[in-house]
Design a protein around this motif. Structure first.
Motif, PDB file in Angstrom:
ATOM      1  N   LEU A  89       0.828  -1.212   0.000  1.00 61.32           N
ATOM      2  CA  LEU A  89       0.000   0.000   0.000  1.00 61.32           C
ATOM      3  C   LEU A  89       0.866   1.268   0.000  1.00 61.32           C
ATOM      4  O   LEU A  89       0.592   2.225  -0.730  1.00 61.32           O
ATOM      5  N   THR A  90       1.933   1.236   0.835  1.00 58.68           N
ATOM      6  CA  THR A  90       2.842   2.378   0.896  1.00 58.68           C
ATOM      7  C   THR A  90       3.476   2.637  -0.469  1.00 58.68           C
ATOM      8  O   THR A  90       3.541   3.782  -0.940  1.00 58.68           O
ATOM      9  N   ALA A  91       3.938   1.548  -1.107  1.00 56.56           N
ATOM     10  CA  ALA A  91       4.560   1.678  -2.425  1.00 56.56           C
ATOM     11  C   ALA A  91       3.554   2.244  -3.425  1.00 56.56           C
ATOM     12  O   ALA A  91       3.877   3.138  -4.219  1.00 56.56           O
ATOM     13  N   LEU A  92       2.315   1.770  -3.346  1.00 56.00           N
ATOM     14  CA  LEU A  92       1.267   2.222  -4.259  1.00 56.00           C
ATOM     15  C   LEU A  92       1.016   3.722  -4.097  1.00 56.00           C
ATOM     16  O   LEU A  92       0.926   4.473  -5.081  1.00 56.00           O
ATOM     17  N   LEU A  93       0.937   4.175  -2.822  1.00 55.86           N
ATOM     18  CA  LEU A  93       0.722   5.596  -2.544  1.00 55.86           C
ATOM     19  C   LEU A  93       1.849   6.443  -3.128  1.00 55.86           C
ATOM     20  O   LEU A  93       1.623   7.511  -3.697  1.00 55.86           O
ATOM     21  N   LEU A  94       3.090   5.934  -2.990  1.00 53.60           N
ATOM     22  CA  LEU A  94       4.238   6.673  -3.518  1.00 53.60           C
ATOM     23  C   LEU A  94       4.206   6.728  -5.038  1.00 53.60           C
ATOM     24  O   LEU A  94       4.588   7.727  -5.638  1.00 53.60           O
ATOM     25  N   VAL A  95       3.745   5.636  -5.656  1.00 53.56           N
ATOM     26  CA  VAL A  95       3.624   5.610  -7.118  1.00 53.56           C
ATOM     27  C   VAL A  95       2.633   6.684  -7.569  1.00 53.56           C
ATOM     28  O   VAL A  95       2.898   7.457  -8.494  1.00 53.56           O
ATOM     29  N   ILE A  96       1.496   6.733  -6.847  1.00 58.11           N
ATOM     30  CA  ILE A  96       0.464   7.718  -7.190  1.00 58.11           C
ATOM     31  C   ILE A  96       1.019   9.132  -7.085  1.00 58.11           C
ATOM     32  O   ILE A  96       0.770   9.990  -7.933  1.00 58.11           O
ATOM     33  N   LYS A  97       1.812   9.375  -6.025  1.00 62.87           N
ATOM     34  CA  LYS A  97       2.386  10.710  -5.842  1.00 62.87           C
ATOM     35  C   LYS A  97       3.586  10.945  -6.765  1.00 62.87           C
ATOM     36  O   LYS A  97       4.150  12.040  -6.778  1.00 62.87           O
ATOM     37  N   GLY A  98       4.034   9.885  -7.461  1.00 64.21           N
ATOM     38  CA  GLY A  98       5.193   9.989  -8.332  1.00 64.21           C
ATOM     39  C   GLY A  98       6.500  10.162  -7.568  1.00 64.21           C
ATOM     40  O   GLY A  98       7.434  10.798  -8.026  1.00 64.21           O
ATOM     41  N   GLN A  99       6.549   9.581  -6.327  1.00 63.45           N
ATOM     42  CA  GLN A  99       7.755   9.747  -5.508  1.00 63.45           C
ATOM     43  C   GLN A  99       8.403   8.416  -5.146  1.00 63.45           C
ATOM     44  O   GLN A  99       9.116   8.329  -4.150  1.00 63.45           O
ATOM     45  N   LEU A 100       8.108   7.375  -5.921  1.00 65.95           N
ATOM     46  CA  LEU A 100       8.619   6.065  -5.526  1.00 65.95           C
ATOM     47  C   LEU A 100      10.105   5.930  -5.811  1.00 65.95           C
ATOM     48  O   LEU A 100      10.527   5.944  -6.962  1.00 65.95           O
ATOM     49  N   ASN A 101      10.898   5.857  -4.752  1.00 68.36           N
ATOM     50  CA  ASN A 101      12.303   5.442  -4.859  1.00 68.36           C
ATOM     51  C   ASN A 101      12.671   4.772  -3.533  1.00 68.36           C
ATOM     52  O   ASN A 101      11.968   4.943  -2.533  1.00 68.36           O
ATOM     53  N   PRO A 102      13.761   3.994  -3.522  1.00 67.19           N
ATOM     54  CA  PRO A 102      14.078   3.200  -2.320  1.00 67.19           C
ATOM     55  C   PRO A 102      14.164   4.051  -1.051  1.00 67.19           C
ATOM     56  O   PRO A 102      13.652   3.648  -0.002  1.00 67.19           O
ATOM     57  N   ALA A 103      14.793   5.230  -1.123  1.00 69.17           N
ATOM     58  CA  ALA A 103      14.974   6.054   0.075  1.00 69.17           C
ATOM     59  C   ALA A 103      13.622   6.506   0.619  1.00 69.17           C
ATOM     60  O   ALA A 103      13.374   6.465   1.825  1.00 69.17           O
ATOM     61  N   ASN A 104      12.743   6.918  -0.280  1.00 64.14           N
ATOM     62  CA  ASN A 104      11.402   7.347   0.111  1.00 64.14           C
ATOM     63  C   ASN A 104      10.603   6.218   0.729  1.00 64.14           C
ATOM     64  O   ASN A 104       9.943   6.384   1.756  1.00 64.14           O
ATOM     65  N   LEU A 105      10.672   5.047   0.089  1.00 61.22           N
ATOM     66  CA  LEU A 105       9.917   3.892   0.569  1.00 61.22           C
ATOM     67  C   LEU A 105      10.393   3.534   1.975  1.00 61.22           C
ATOM     68  O   LEU A 105       9.583   3.272   2.873  1.00 61.22           O
ATOM     69  N   LEU A 106      11.714   3.564   2.171  1.00 57.16           N
ATOM     70  CA  LEU A 106      12.281   3.234   3.484  1.00 57.16           C
ATOM     71  C   LEU A 106      11.768   4.213   4.545  1.00 57.16           C
ATOM     72  O   LEU A 106      11.299   3.819   5.607  1.00 57.16           O
ATOM     73  N   ALA A 107      11.847   5.501   4.210  1.00 60.97           N
ATOM     74  CA  ALA A 107      11.443   6.531   5.180  1.00 60.97           C
ATOM     75  C   ALA A 107       9.964   6.417   5.531  1.00 60.97           C
ATOM     76  O   ALA A 107       9.564   6.617   6.671  1.00 60.97           O
ATOM     77  N   LYS A 108       9.131   6.087   4.515  1.00 59.21           N
ATOM     78  CA  LYS A 108       7.686   6.008   4.757  1.00 59.21           C
ATOM     79  C   LYS A 108       7.299   4.719   5.469  1.00 59.21           C
ATOM     80  O   LYS A 108       6.348   4.693   6.259  1.00 59.21           O
ATOM     81  N   ALA A 109       8.021   3.627   5.142  1.00 60.99           N
ATOM     82  CA  ALA A 109       7.591   2.322   5.653  1.00 60.99           C
ATOM     83  C   ALA A 109       8.293   1.930   6.944  1.00 60.99           C
ATOM     84  O   ALA A 109       7.790   1.092   7.692  1.00 60.99           O
ATOM     85  N   LEU A 110       9.452   2.540   7.230  1.00 59.56           N
ATOM     86  CA  LEU A 110      10.237   2.075   8.378  1.00 59.56           C
ATOM     87  C   LEU A 110       9.556   2.256   9.736  1.00 59.56           C
ATOM     88  O   LEU A 110       9.621   1.344  10.562  1.00 59.56           O
ATOM     89  N   PRO A 111       8.903   3.388  10.007  1.00 58.14           N
ATOM     90  CA  PRO A 111       8.287   3.513  11.334  1.00 58.14           C
ATOM     91  C   PRO A 111       7.332   2.364  11.667  1.00 58.14           C
ATOM     92  O   PRO A 111       7.453   1.749  12.724  1.00 58.14           O
ATOM     93  N   VAL A 112       6.422   2.047  10.752  1.00 63.18           N
ATOM     94  CA  VAL A 112       5.456   0.976  11.027  1.00 63.18           C
ATOM     95  C   VAL A 112       6.128  -0.395  10.994  1.00 63.18           C
ATOM     96  O   VAL A 112       5.916  -1.234  11.885  1.00 63.18           O
ATOM     97  N   SER A 113       6.995  -0.642   9.984  1.00 65.96           N
ATOM     98  CA  SER A 113       7.679  -1.938   9.911  1.00 65.96           C
ATOM     99  C   SER A 113       8.517  -2.167  11.160  1.00 65.96           C
ATOM    100  O   SER A 113       8.564  -3.279  11.696  1.00 65.96           O
ATOM    101  N   GLY A 114       9.186  -1.112  11.617  1.00 66.66           N
ATOM    102  CA  GLY A 114      10.028  -1.227  12.811  1.00 66.66           C
ATOM    103  C   GLY A 114       9.197  -1.533  14.046  1.00 66.66           C
ATOM    104  O   GLY A 114       9.573  -2.357  14.869  1.00 66.66           O
ATOM    105  N   ALA A 115       8.051  -0.860  14.169  1.00 65.68           N
ATOM    106  CA  ALA A 115       7.160  -1.116  15.310  1.00 65.68           C
ATOM    107  C   ALA A 115       6.676  -2.564  15.268  1.00 65.68           C
ATOM    108  O   ALA A 115       6.566  -3.235  16.298  1.00 65.68           O
ATOM    109  N   PHE A 116       6.424  -3.039  14.070  1.00 63.99           N
ATOM    110  CA  PHE A 116       6.005  -4.427  13.866  1.00 63.99           C
ATOM    111  C   PHE A 116       7.098  -5.387  14.347  1.00 63.99           C
ATOM    112  O   PHE A 116       6.832  -6.339  15.095  1.00 63.99           O
TER     113      PHE A 116
END
Lengths: 93, 338
Positions: free
Chosen positions: B205-232
């Motif tokens: 879902l995070t990747a999809l949102l970034l695609v929609i915003k046209g901001q998908l790159n590894p650094a962005n994905l990490l920054a957006k997904a890390l807080p929740v993944s880390g809590a998990f």
């Protein structure tokens, strides 16, 4: 706080409860059993079920959140999701 | 699971099998597979009476569950011995859990004794049960109805050789249940696999949102997904590792505390906006707390009343915090969009 309760007047000092307790909640004192560490009791019910003299009572169950929530959702009381219910028969080798 | 069958059937008696005390490669691969949580719902042994070595009518009778992992750990401790093993039908569930649910029970033992014609097979009247079957078995009832005395053996199969050589007497250590780092971690892969699908869904879902915003790159994905993944990961991996050292007795509070520390670390690391500070501090600890609560079922000391109390006490506050966190997150997204 555990629901474990001991009626010392019924205890005959056979000691089977000491054998089955996994957390050393009970101890033998002058031929009668005594509760020494009630906070360690996990209410598994082993002592109560195996006491032939009815000296121990406890509200027994499984301390698994998944099972408890599962039971709340189904309205059946605590229900394991790991297949550990008598009606849940599956095939084997 | 035919490929995992470790037995060949004696033609004469349909419920009697011969079994080796040596585990083969397939058994060890099976152990790895089941520890990873693959096909572990059908990891069963056929119930019945098993002969280890060449048992006679004076040989001891052990009782076990038909979860193949329990059965394998038991038989590999019996090298060079002649014994009987009575395997109950516990739906492929281990000794402690099945006893807790009353499946490993007095009546299951009575039935199997009758089915296997055990009284005609052995001269003595003794059964050796794993200590952890005691929440389901009533020793004096088995004695009264079958004549067989129940002797509770050690908690772990590992201690069984010493128990058998010591006139069937268990010492203090054999009777205690611990929760070592190894034991705490053994169940982590299975728990990860069960909860992991939600993490994968979140990443997608995070990747999809970034695609929609046209901001998908590894650094962005990490920054957006890390807080929740880390809590998990805090909830499903870190909680088991540091469990004895986190303050509080409550699993929810233990998890919440770790999640709160993680949320602050994330906020400082990624320079959260005001709204994300609020969202992170409210939402992330809830995720960790729920996963920690789920871990109660893996632990060896939680009680049903204790877990019930935790659920009653914390369900609403956690739900409200998660909801508020989500609202703040969305608010932040909208505010920064304009």
């Amino acid at each position: 706080m555990s629901s474990l309760a001991l009626d010392q007047t019924r205890c005959r000092g056979c000691g089977i409860c000491l054998q089955v307790c996994p957390h050393a909640v009970l101890t033998m004192k002058t031929e009668r059993v005594e509760i020494v560490d009630i906070d360690a009791c996990m209410e598994c019910g082993a002592c109560s079920l195996n006491c032939a003299f009815g000296a121990i009572t406890v509200s027994a169950g499984v301390g698994c959140a998944y099972a408890i929530l599962n039971g709340m959702l189904r309205g059946t009381g605590s229900a394991c999701a790991c297949g550990a219910t008598p009606e849940n028969k599956t095939n084997c080798c | 699971m035919n490929e995992n069958c470790c037995c060949h059937v004696f033609k004469a008696a349909p419920t009697m099998f011969k079994v080796s005390s040596r585990l083969n490669l397939a058994d060890y691969l099976g152990i790895i597979q089941v520890r990873l949580g693959i096909a572990r719902d059908s990891y069963q042994v056929k119930p019945g009476l098993y002969a280890v070595g060449n048992p006679g009518n004076d040989s001891e009778v052990l009782v076990s569950a038909n979860y193949k992992l329990s059965f394998d750990y038991l038989r590999r401790e019996l090298k060079g011995r002649d014994l009987w093993i009575l395997v109950l039908d516990t739906n492929g569930v281990n000794v402690w859990c099945s006893a807790g649910k009353g499946v490993f029970s007095s009546s299951a033992i009575l039935d199997l004794i009758k089915q296997t014609k055990l009284p005609g097979l052995v001269n003595h009247r003794r059964l050796i049960l794993p200590q952890l079957s005691a929440p389901g078995v009533c020793a004096h009832e088995v004695k009264r109805k079958t004549g067989f005395s129940v002797i509770y053996g050690p908690v772990r199969a590992f201690d069984l050789p010493r128990f058998l050589d010591n006139d069937l007497k268990a010492d203090e250590k054999m009777r205690r249940v611990g929760f070592t780092l190894g034991q705490r971690l053994a169940v982590v892969p299975v728990e990860l696999k069960i909860a992991g699908k939600y993490l994968v869904l979140f990443l997608a879902l995070t990747a999809l949102l970034l695609v929609i915003k046209g901001q998908l790159n590894p650094a962005n994905l990490l920054a957006k997904a890390l807080p929740v993944s880390g809590a998990f990961l805090c909830g499903s991996v870190l909680v088991p590792i540091v469990l004895p050292w986190i303050p509080f007795r409550s699993f929810v509070l233990k998890g919440w505390l770790l999640g709160f520390c993680w949320a602050i670390a994330c906020a400082l690391l990624f320079g959260f906006t005001f709204w994300n500070w609020l969202a992170g501090l409210l939402f992330l600890p809830v995720l960790t707390a729920v996963l920690a609560l789920n871990y109660t079922g893996c632990s060896t000391f939680t009680s049903q009343n204790g877990v019930n109390r935790e659920i009653k006490l914390f369900a609403r506050p956690l739900g409200l915090a998660a909801l508020a966190g989500f609202i703040f997150f969305v608010t932040g997204q909208i505010v920064h969009f304009f």
